[in-house]
Scaffold this active site. Structure first.
Site: not given
Ligand code: PGA
Length: 260
Positions: A67, A138, A143
């Site tokens: 990410d 998460h 999320e």
């Protein structure tokens, strides 16, 4: 899902680094999926020691990012690209050419997400994906209530995650609101998922992941759908597991050749 309870973060780092080293001995061109945050650091230090000791080679490895923040300049010290350069690529002597990650500096986020999905596919997929877990459950930056089938896309961080991550910035106003994250569906395509959680603050999220229902409200519970998922927890993170004794017993009795 296998749950391994280790005495402390260092032991968890050693166990996972050994799994990575074994993968690299078996498949020198493996794609290693890495995570940011504080939790994975003992893994990277243990892997560095193994590489220096000649127990694993990294000349052909590729490193894939999980990410990234949207809008931080690539050279910002807290962009995840910078963090991974500092914590993984440079210490292990891996060239920047071996790095795969989404472009968080882009003005066309959907195109950057699609390009990253295509790059992962072209690389043959992730062999071992290391994951941390948020206090809200998460994985990556998926999320709560993220689709369990989601692909790489933009997400808005919860305030809880922004507060958790504010320690890396001068103040919370500097923590970006948006991120690009591999989706849960993307993560589930890795061949081996290894989640590391340490500290009491993760105990509720770990219990929901391992012993709760598969539910988007706890994104990490999607690991229950994966054929080869390993959850490595220290005693504090394991403190709310009802089946802790069972997990200890089965790991202690596991044939030593099997690894995780
Ligand atoms: P941490 O972050 O390792 O810094 O606790 C974990 C995560 O948010 O995935």
């Amino acid at each position: 899902m296998e749950v391994v309870i280790v005495p402390d973060a260092e032991a968890g780092g050693e166990l996972i680094a050994e799994a990575m080293a074994a993968l690299l001995r078996r498949k020198p061109g493996a794609v290693l999926g890495v995570a940011t945050g504080s939790t994975p650091l003992p893994v990277y230090r243990a892997l560095e020691a193994k590489v220096r000791a000649g127990e694993a080679g990294v000349t052909r490895v590729r490193i894939a990012q999980l990410d990234e923040y949207v809008g931080l300049p690539a050279e910002h010290p807290e962009s995840y690209r910078s963090v991974l350069r500092r914590e993984v690529l440079e210490p292990l002597g891996i060239s920047a050419d071996a790095f795969l990650g989404p472009d968080g500096t882009t003005t066309d986020v959907p195109a950057a997400c699609a390009a990253y999905e295509a790059a992962l596919t072209a690389a043959g997929g992730v062999d071992l994906q290391l994951l941390g877990i948020g206090t809200d459950g998460h994985i990556g930056f998926n999320e709560p209530c993220s689709s369990l089938a989601s692909r790489t896309r933009i997400k808005t961080l919860t305030e809880q995650t922004r507060v958790d991550n504010a320690r890396f910035f001068d103040d919370i106003s500097q923590v970006p609101h948006h991120v690009i994250t591999q989706g849960i569906g993307t993560i589930l395509e890795a061949r081996h998922l290894v989640l590391l959680a340490t500290g009491e603050g993760k105990a509720d999220a770990v219990a929901a992941t391992v012993e709760g229902p598969v539910a988007a409200v706890c994104p990490a519970s999607a690991l229950q759908l994966h054929a080869h998922a390993t959850v490595v927890v220290d005693e504090a993170a394991a403190s709310k597991l009802k089946l802790a004794e069972y997990f200890r017993h089965t790991f202690a009795a596991k044939p030593s050749w099997q690894g995780i």
